[in-house]
Design an enzyme around this catalytic site. Structure first.
Site, PDB file in Angstrom:
ATOM      1  N   TYR A   1      76.736  11.828 -57.324  1.00 38.25           N
ATOM      2  CA  TYR A   1      75.683  11.705 -58.334  1.00 38.25           C
ATOM      3  C   TYR A   1      76.121  12.111 -59.736  1.00 38.25           C
ATOM      4  O   TYR A   1      75.322  12.089 -60.658  1.00 38.25           O
ATOM      5  CB  TYR A   1      74.482  12.575 -57.930  1.00 38.25           C
ATOM      6  CG  TYR A   1      73.538  11.890 -56.969  1.00 38.25           C
ATOM      7  CD1 TYR A   1      73.949  11.538 -55.691  1.00 38.25           C
ATOM      8  CD2 TYR A   1      72.228  11.599 -57.346  1.00 38.25           C
ATOM      9  CE1 TYR A   1      73.080  10.922 -54.812  1.00 38.25           C
ATOM     10  CE2 TYR A   1      71.354  10.977 -56.469  1.00 38.25           C
ATOM     11  CZ  TYR A   1      71.788  10.644 -55.203  1.00 38.25           C
ATOM     12  OH  TYR A   1      70.912  10.032 -54.344  1.00 38.25           O
TER      13      TYR A   1
ATOM     14  N   LYS B   1      81.784  13.156 -43.817  1.00 33.70           N
ATOM     15  CA  LYS B   1      82.552  11.976 -43.389  1.00 33.70           C
ATOM     16  C   LYS B   1      84.037  12.310 -43.499  1.00 33.70           C
ATOM     17  O   LYS B   1      84.833  11.546 -44.069  1.00 33.70           O
ATOM     18  CB  LYS B   1      82.143  10.770 -44.255  1.00 33.70           C
ATOM     19  CG  LYS B   1      82.622   9.420 -43.761  1.00 33.70           C
ATOM     20  CD  LYS B   1      82.065   8.988 -42.421  1.00 33.70           C
ATOM     21  CE  LYS B   1      82.798   7.748 -41.922  1.00 33.70           C
ATOM     22  NZ  LYS B   1      82.403   7.373 -40.544  1.00 33.70           N
TER      23      LYS B   1
ATOM     24  N   ASP C   1      77.592   9.102 -39.803  1.00 35.56           N
ATOM     25  CA  ASP C   1      77.111   7.912 -39.081  1.00 35.56           C
ATOM     26  C   ASP C   1      76.482   8.323 -37.741  1.00 35.56           C
ATOM     27  O   ASP C   1      75.355   7.932 -37.407  1.00 35.56           O
ATOM     28  CB  ASP C   1      78.225   6.863 -38.904  1.00 35.56           C
ATOM     29  CG  ASP C   1      79.555   7.443 -38.412  1.00 35.56           C
ATOM     30  OD1 ASP C   1      79.676   8.683 -38.309  1.00 35.56           O
ATOM     31  OD2 ASP C   1      80.482   6.650 -38.132  1.00 35.56           O
TER      32      ASP C   1
ATOM     33  N   ASP D   1      70.239  12.680 -49.421  1.00 33.19           N
ATOM     34  CA  ASP D   1      69.213  11.753 -49.910  1.00 33.19           C
ATOM     35  C   ASP D   1      68.796  10.817 -48.768  1.00 33.19           C
ATOM     36  O   ASP D   1      67.604  10.618 -48.496  1.00 33.19           O
ATOM     37  CB  ASP D   1      69.787  10.955 -51.085  1.00 33.19           C
ATOM     38  CG  ASP D   1      68.809   9.942 -51.637  1.00 33.19           C
ATOM     39  OD1 ASP D   1      67.629  10.275 -51.787  1.00 33.19           O
ATOM     40  OD2 ASP D   1      69.242   8.798 -51.915  1.00 33.19           O
TER      41      ASP D   1
ATOM     42  N   ASP E   1      65.088  10.877 -46.217  1.00 29.19           N
ATOM     43  CA  ASP E   1      64.135   9.770 -46.012  1.00 29.19           C
ATOM     44  C   ASP E   1      64.040   9.441 -44.520  1.00 29.19           C
ATOM     45  O   ASP E   1      62.945   9.193 -43.991  1.00 29.19           O
ATOM     46  CB  ASP E   1      64.581   8.500 -46.768  1.00 29.19           C
ATOM     47  CG  ASP E   1      64.022   8.434 -48.191  1.00 29.19           C
ATOM     48  OD1 ASP E   1      63.770   9.504 -48.776  1.00 29.19           O
ATOM     49  OD2 ASP E   1      63.842   7.316 -48.716  1.00 29.19           O
TER      50      ASP E   1
HETATM   51  C1  IPM Z   1      65.245  11.387 -54.477  1.00 26.23           C
HETATM   52  C2  IPM Z   1      65.457  10.078 -55.205  1.00 26.23           C
HETATM   53  C3  IPM Z   1      66.453  10.252 -56.338  1.00 26.23           C
HETATM   54  C4  IPM Z   1      67.767  10.688 -55.706  1.00 26.23           C
HETATM   55  C5  IPM Z   1      66.645   9.013 -57.228  1.00 26.23           C
HETATM   56  C6  IPM Z   1      65.348   8.559 -57.840  1.00 26.23           C
HETATM   57  C7  IPM Z   1      67.664   9.203 -58.302  1.00 26.23           C
HETATM   58  O1  IPM Z   1      65.848   9.093 -54.313  1.00 26.23           O
HETATM   59  O2  IPM Z   1      64.795  12.357 -55.100  1.00 26.23           O
HETATM   60  O3  IPM Z   1      65.486  11.436 -53.265  1.00 26.23           O
HETATM   61  O4  IPM Z   1      68.557   9.848 -55.269  1.00 26.23           O
HETATM   62  O5  IPM Z   1      68.005  11.876 -55.661  1.00 26.23           O
HETATM   63 MN    MN Z   2      65.716   9.711 -52.223  1.00 23.00          MN
END
Ligand code: IPM
Ligand code: MN
Ligand code: NAD
Length: 355
Positions: A137, A188, A220, A244, A248
């Protein structure tokens, strides 16, 4: 003693979910009187498109020095295809305030919410500690011969000893403080030798916690196992991009992004609180976004600010909503964003009065 909260509602559904978090906060104020003063900051896509300004340096500095907490909705807007305002504001806060811990818990409230067959709340209670200031990042790299057939795009992944060590230490300390018995690290290292750094640090720091089992996985297999055997995970620590993605994934196992809270921390400094989800532009302005992630995020904030009972009552109100079938469509409900926020606000007032 008053506490100062900066609010950046942001883009898309951000203002809608933040509004309901503030409805909940108003209920908490009425009952527990924590004295939290809210200051709204205008930064986001609208402000950027109108003024050309993402967030002024002085404001970023003020966020770090003048507030007890920062609450963010979401940043990201299709009218800003390069996403530069979100990078400046959101990643700006994470990097410039050095909020190296991105804490993202995923706990199943009700069996009905998991897409996994046969899994119960006992199987799904984990927390992801995502490194928040390094990795892929950092925008180290660049492009060359852009727009030509010879175009080159390079993004370097940065892993520092200091950066890896502090997030790994945080995860083990948190596990110890919360009675957990296992920490899992995902990397990884088989394909990316630089990730050996993570393995070495994980091993070194982990040895200082003999009562905690150390578990390492390749990312993975980790993604697969999170779905196959979620009960084997308690505390997960990983780099910025993997964290990240895994956060999710973890969220959908417990009901989705509409329920996933997070905190961006650096002990001793201001914490930035935000739901894990984004601005979901396709839902914006329709009163359909789930405000519970933002409200559970508020509960984490209240706890940190010492409003422990308020935090517990807010969390319980969300749990009660879910178990009573109250919610937006993503969690199987039939209500709108505002109605859910109002229900939870009422519950907070009643829940505390009932005692
Ligand atoms: C998160 C989002 C951000 C990230 C994006 C919007 C840059 O996906 O907070 O998880 O990747 O950190
Ligand atoms: Mn995210
Ligand atoms: P998203 O999180 O906005 O949406 C992903 C999916 O989840 C969509 O199907 C959406 O409808 C659903 N969803 C998200 N939040 C929800 C909620 N509260 N209630 C019900 N459903 C919900 O991710 P995306 O679509 O990849 O990104 C949209 C924009 O948000 C992009 O600009 C992205 O960069 C940005 N983003 C910002 C943040 C942040 O500010 N922290 C986080 C992620 C994405």
């Amino acid at each position: 003693m008053t506490k100062r909260l900066a609010v950046i509602a942001g883009d898309g559904i951000g203002p809608e979910v933040v509004r309901e978090a503030l409805v909940t906060l108003a209920a908490v104020e009425d009952v527990f009187h924590p004295g939290i003063q809210v200051e709204h900051l205008p930064y986001g896509a609208d402000h950027y498109l109108r003024t050309g300004e993402t967030i002024p340096a002085a404001e970023m500095q003020r966020l770090g020095s003048d507030f007890d907490a920062i609450l963010v909705g979401a940043l990201g807007d299709p009218r800003v295809p390069g996403n530069e305002h979100a990078r400046d504001i959101l990643l700006g806060m994470r990097f410039q305030l050095d909020l190296f811990v991105n804490e993202r818990p995923a706990r199943l409230i009700d069996e009905r919410l998991t897409p996994l067959k046969g899994k119960t709340p006992r199987d799904l209670d984990l927390i992801v500690f995502r490194e928040n200031t390094e990795g892929l990042y950092v925008s180290v790299g660049g492009t060359f011969k852009q727009g030509t057939p010879d175009e080159i795009a390079i993004a370097e992944e940065l892993n520092t000893r200091k950066g890896v060590e502090r997030i790994v230490r945080y995860a083990f300390a948190w596990a110890t403080g919360h009675g957990k018995t296992r920490v899992t690290m995902a990397d990884k290292a088989n394909a990316i030798p630089a990730h050996q750094l993570w393995r070495r640090v994980f091993d070194e720091v982990g040895r200082e916690h003999p009562n905690i089992q150390r578990d390492t996985r390749y990312i993975d297999a980790m993604a697969m196992d999170l779905v196959r055997t979620p009960e084997s995970f308690q505390v997960i620590v990983t780099g910025n991009l993997f964290g990240d993605i895994l956060s999710d994934l973890a969220s959908i196992l417990v009901g989705g992004l509409g329920l996933a809270p997070s905190a961006n921390r650096h002990p001793g400094r201001v914490t930035m609180y935000e739901p894990v989800h984004g601005s979901a532009p396709q839902l914006a302005g329709k009163d359909v976004a789930n405000p519970m992630a933002a409200i559970l995020t508020l509960a984490i904030m209240l706890d940190d600010l010492g409003v422990h009972e308020g935090a517990r009552v807010v969390e319980q109100a969300v749990y009660d909503a879910i178990t009573s079938g109250i919610g937006t469509a993503d969690v199987g409900g039939t209500m709108g964003t505002r109605a859910v926020g109002e229900w939870i606000g009422r519950r907070v007032r009643r829940g505390s009065a009932a005692k």
